[in-house]
Design an enzyme around this catalytic site. Structure first.
Site, short mmCIF file in Angstrom:
data_model
loop_
_atom_site.label_atom_id
_atom_site.label_comp_id
_atom_site.label_asym_id
_atom_site.label_seq_id
_atom_site.Cartn_x
_atom_site.Cartn_y
_atom_site.Cartn_z
N GLY A 98 0.84 -1.21 0.00
CA GLY A 98 0.00 0.00 0.00
C GLY A 98 0.86 1.24 0.00
N ARG B 243 -1.83 -0.69 -6.20
CA ARG B 243 -2.84 -1.46 -6.94
C ARG B 243 -2.60 -1.41 -8.44
NH1 ARG B 243 -8.68 -0.70 -4.14
NH2 ARG B 243 -7.98 1.03 -2.84
N LYS C 205 0.08 4.46 -11.35
CA LYS C 205 0.29 5.53 -10.36
C LYS C 205 1.75 5.63 -9.92
CE LYS C 205 -4.17 5.83 -7.99
NZ LYS C 205 -4.83 5.56 -6.70
N LEU D 33 -5.17 -6.41 -2.65
CA LEU D 33 -5.51 -7.27 -1.50
C LEU D 33 -6.50 -8.36 -1.88
CD1 LEU D 33 -6.00 -4.41 1.15
CD2 LEU D 33 -4.09 -6.03 1.06
N SER E 277 -4.77 -1.57 3.60
CA SER E 277 -6.06 -2.06 4.09
C SER E 277 -7.07 -0.98 3.73
CB SER E 277 -6.02 -2.25 5.61
OG SER E 277 -7.09 -3.07 6.05
N LYS F 186 -10.60 -4.38 11.07
CA LYS F 186 -9.25 -4.35 11.61
C LYS F 186 -9.01 -5.48 12.62
CE LYS F 186 -6.50 -1.96 10.47
NZ LYS F 186 -5.61 -2.14 9.27
P1 NAP Z 1 -4.57 5.39 3.27
O1 NAP Z 1 -3.73 6.56 2.96
O2 NAP Z 1 -5.96 5.38 2.74
O3 NAP Z 1 -3.81 4.08 2.84
C1 NAP Z 1 -4.47 2.86 2.63
C2 NAP Z 1 -3.64 2.08 1.63
O4 NAP Z 1 -4.24 0.81 1.43
C3 NAP Z 1 -3.56 2.77 0.26
O5 NAP Z 1 -2.27 2.62 -0.24
C4 NAP Z 1 -4.57 1.97 -0.56
O6 NAP Z 1 -4.28 1.95 -1.95
C5 NAP Z 1 -4.36 0.59 0.03
N1 NAP Z 1 -5.48 -0.28 -0.30
C6 NAP Z 1 -6.78 -0.14 0.06
N2 NAP Z 1 -7.50 -1.14 -0.49
C7 NAP Z 1 -6.65 -1.91 -1.19
C8 NAP Z 1 -6.77 -3.07 -2.00
N3 NAP Z 1 -7.95 -3.68 -2.20
N4 NAP Z 1 -5.66 -3.59 -2.55
C9 NAP Z 1 -4.44 -3.01 -2.38
N5 NAP Z 1 -4.26 -1.90 -1.66
C10 NAP Z 1 -5.34 -1.36 -1.07
O7 NAP Z 1 -4.72 5.21 4.86
P2 NAP Z 1 -3.62 5.13 6.01
O8 NAP Z 1 -4.13 5.97 7.11
O9 NAP Z 1 -2.26 5.33 5.49
O10 NAP Z 1 -3.84 3.61 6.46
C11 NAP Z 1 -2.81 2.65 6.37
C12 NAP Z 1 -3.07 1.56 7.37
O11 NAP Z 1 -3.12 2.11 8.68
C13 NAP Z 1 -4.40 0.81 7.19
O12 NAP Z 1 -4.15 -0.54 7.48
C14 NAP Z 1 -5.29 1.44 8.25
O13 NAP Z 1 -6.32 0.59 8.65
C15 NAP Z 1 -4.28 1.65 9.35
N6 NAP Z 1 -4.67 2.66 10.35
C16 NAP Z 1 -4.90 3.95 9.99
C17 NAP Z 1 -5.27 4.86 10.96
C18 NAP Z 1 -5.54 6.30 10.63
O14 NAP Z 1 -6.04 7.03 11.50
N7 NAP Z 1 -5.21 6.77 9.44
C19 NAP Z 1 -5.40 4.46 12.30
C20 NAP Z 1 -5.16 3.13 12.62
C21 NAP Z 1 -4.78 2.23 11.64
P3 NAP Z 1 -4.89 3.04 -2.97
O15 NAP Z 1 -4.00 4.25 -2.86
O16 NAP Z 1 -4.82 2.37 -4.28
O17 NAP Z 1 -6.30 3.30 -2.50
#
Ligand code: NAP
Length: 346
Positions: free
Chosen positions: A15, A40, A44, A69, A90, A167
């Site tokens: 990701g 993905r 990009k 994923l 995720s 999660k």
């Molecule tokens: P983000 O910027 O939205 O990153 C999510 C990443 O997951 C993106 O690179 C997205 O790719 C990828 N993704 C989503 N669906 C996918 C799929 N089907 N196949 C492949 N890749 C996929 O959010 P983030 O905040 O950095 O989150 C990263 C991780 O941290 C996640 O596991 C999230 O649950 C966890 N987390 C986040 C927070 C928060 O507050 N932000 C808190 C706790 C945990 P695309 O760019 O192609 O969409």
């Protein structure tokens, strides 16, 4: 104590386009590691490398692989030759889907795909981004303070959303795999609270909407919800420390700093960014009214499990074992807002 780590073997970050992943990649590059990423769609790739190269020129050397994923394709190639994998991808959408499985299935099956490919390729350790959603939800009576021994209950639906369930279900599946067929592969999880701090571009995670919603003038009043904030740079530091610290294997690490009610985040923004003062709401939205409005509004619905609740987690273990020092929440709010202004998002 850090392992003597061979920085010549590539480290995979899944990701790679994401908010947290970008900071993990930058930290790995700063520390001299060779980095690989999954995205993905390779279309990009050039824009992502250009963005990261604006912070570290070595980003032009990142190898990118296409992997989703929801499909087995691409994972074996992405992990081949890697000693460490940061599984960060995720789904974390701004609006919840009608069908919870739209989040649960990719989160759980995607984690298992990353782990199984890692095991087959002889990877030493996977560091997976879980969440406090996997620690602090689904309690009939919320404990005053929670730590890594606490597990959310995804079956108590009124205290969960599809996202929080995705999660904990994904993290549980990951540990089950490691304790079963995946034995021998090491796992550590990083469990962040609400992540704020600087964005690198106008494309960012749903959590940053905590700031954009307040600064864009779209909210007439703030609901009584609150979160512990953690800085995206500290989450990245925890990820890399969990890779380098031998004792981190088999452990969960909560990353969380100061607790803020949503309205108080607005207070910080009003003080620091006076030009936005008029847009930032000062009124409070009564919880009974929000509960009523959520019957008709799916965006409001996802706020309901948070209303009037103070979920509080300890960051003691991450400080002690990983040596992470957490920035104050105020700094993450200010740096996040500053970056959003720079990128003309607000
Ligand atoms: P983000 O910027 O939205 O990153 C999510 C990443 O997951 C993106 O690179 C997205 O790719 C990828 N993704 C989503 N669906 C996918 C799929 N089907 N196949 C492949 N890749 C996929 O959010 P983030 O905040 O950095 O989150 C990263 C991780 O941290 C996640 O596991 C999230 O649950 C966890 N987390 C986040 C927070 C928060 O507050 N932000 C808190 C706790 C945990 P695309 O760019 O192609 O969409």
């Amino acid at each position: 104590m850090s392992d003597q780590i061979d920085t010549s073997a590539p480290v995979l970050v899944t990701g790679a386009s994401g908010y947290i992943a970008q900071q993990v990649i930058l930290l790995l590059l700063d520390k001299g590691y060779k980095v690989r990423g999954t995205i993905r769609s390779l279309e990009k790739g050039p824009a992502l490398k250009e963005l990261l190269a604006s912070k570290n020129p070595r980003a032009s050397e990142i190898e990118l692989f296409a992997a989703d994923l929801t499909s087995d394709d691409g994972w074996p190639e992405a992990v081949a030759g890697c000693t460490y994998v940061h599984h960060i991808a995720s789904p974390i959408p701004p609006e919840l889907p009608k069908d919870p499985n739209d989040l649960i299935v990719p989160a759980r099956d995607g984690a298992l795909r990353a782990l199984k490919a890692s095991k087959t390729a002889g990877v030493k350790r996977v560091i997976m981004t879980s969440s406090v959603a996997s620690v602090a939800y689904g309690y009939k009576k919320l404990p005053e303070i929670m730590n890594e021994d606490n597990w959310s209950n995804p079956d108590l639906l009124k205290d969960n959303t599809a996202y929080t369930r995705s999660k904990v279900i994904a993290e549980k599946a990951a540990w089950d795999y490691i304790n079963g067929d995946g034995k021998g592969l090491e796992l550590a999880t990083i469990n962040p609270s609400a992540v704020l701090g600087p964005v690198l571009s106008g494309d960012f995670s749903a959590s940053v909407q905590l700031i954009t919603q307040l600064m864009s003038g779209e909210l007439p009043a703030t609901p009584r919800i609150g979160f512990q904030i953690v800085d995206v740079r500290d989450v990245a530091a925890a990820h890399v420390a969990a890779m380098e610290t031998p004792e981190a294997a088999g452990e969960r690490f909560i990353t969380a700093s100061d607790y803020y009610w949503f309205g108080d985040i607005g207070g910080v923004l009003r003080e620091e960014f006076p030009a936005y003062k008029k847009k930032i709401p000062t009124r409070k939205l009564p919880s009974f009214l929000l509960s009523f409005l959520s019957i008709f509004n799916p965006v409001m619905k996802q706020v309901i499990p948070e209303l009037d609740k103070k979920r509080f987690v300890s960051n003691e273990k991450a400080q002690r074992v990983l040596g992470v020092t957490f920035r104050p929440g105020r700094e993450s709010i200010i740096d996040g807002a500053t970056s959003l202004i720079e990128h003309k998002v607000v």
